[in-house]
Design a protein around this motif. Structure first.
Motif, mmCIF file in Angstrom:
data_model
loop_
_atom_site.group_PDB
_atom_site.id
_atom_site.type_symbol
_atom_site.label_atom_id
_atom_site.label_comp_id
_atom_site.label_asym_id
_atom_site.label_seq_id
_atom_site.Cartn_x
_atom_site.Cartn_y
_atom_site.Cartn_z
ATOM 1 N N GLY A 53 0.932 -1.581 -0.233
ATOM 2 C CA GLY A 53 -0.029 -0.143 0.191
ATOM 3 C C GLY A 53 0.940 1.076 -0.297
ATOM 4 N N ALA A 54 1.502 1.283 0.375
ATOM 5 C CA ALA A 54 3.120 2.511 0.233
ATOM 6 C C ALA A 54 2.944 2.495 -0.789
ATOM 7 N N ALA A 55 3.733 4.542 -1.232
ATOM 8 C CA ALA A 55 2.893 4.785 -2.753
ATOM 9 C C ALA A 55 4.191 6.290 -2.725
ATOM 10 N N GLY A 84 1.063 2.979 5.074
ATOM 11 C CA GLY A 84 0.025 2.764 5.767
ATOM 12 C C GLY A 84 -0.105 3.722 6.766
ATOM 13 N N ASP A 85 0.398 4.460 7.459
ATOM 14 C CA ASP A 85 0.618 5.434 8.836
ATOM 15 C C ASP A 85 0.739 6.736 8.700
ATOM 16 N N GLU A 86 1.485 6.929 7.500
ATOM 17 C CA GLU A 86 1.408 8.053 6.763
ATOM 18 C C GLU A 86 0.691 8.833 5.455
ATOM 19 N N GLN A 87 0.883 10.335 5.595
ATOM 20 C CA GLN A 87 0.809 10.318 4.305
ATOM 21 C C GLN A 87 1.689 11.807 4.120
#
Length: 127
Positions: A53-55, A84-87
């Motif tokens: 899911g990381a992008a 997963g935890d941060e954007q």
């Protein structure tokens, strides 16, 4: 110098490009900005998403139109990272890229997505 803030909405069309050799996706962005920043943007975006899911994405966008009724153009530089935890998303006006009445513009932009609608907030200074 006073930092000015304008906000509004924009419509975006993302056109995937066919680059089968590249490890990342490339897209052409076409935007229409509404509000105190009014005009169009066109650019290219590179993105990569992995199985967990990381992008990441980066883009260069050319804006042409007006900001607070001042006509001109400038370049926006996008850089985004998701885990997963941060954007995080950072968008800057490329220093020295302004033309016309926006020739001395500098600043940053935030993008807010709510209910499938795209909003922007532009913080800028005109020297």
């Amino acid at each position: 110098m006073t930092t000015l803030v304008v906000s509004g909405s924009f419509d975006v069309n993302i056109e995937p490009q066919q680059d089968s050799d590249a490890p990342a996706g490339r897209m052409v962005l076409r935007k229409l900005y509404h509000g105190a920043m009014s005009g169009s943007g066109v650019g290219q975006m590179l993105s990569k998403r992995i199985d967990n899911g990381a992008a990441a994405y980066s883009a260069i966008e050319e804006f042409v139109g007006s900001v607070d009724d001042k006509q001109g153009s400038f370049t926006l530089v996008h850089s985004g990272l998701m885990t997963g935890d941060e954007q995080t998303l950072k968008i800057y006006i490329l220093p020295g890229s302004g033309t016309g009445e926006l020739s001395n513009i500098s600043g940053t932009m935030d993008i807010i997505q709510q209910n499938s609608e795209h909003q922007y907030q532009l913080r800028y200074v005109l020297d």
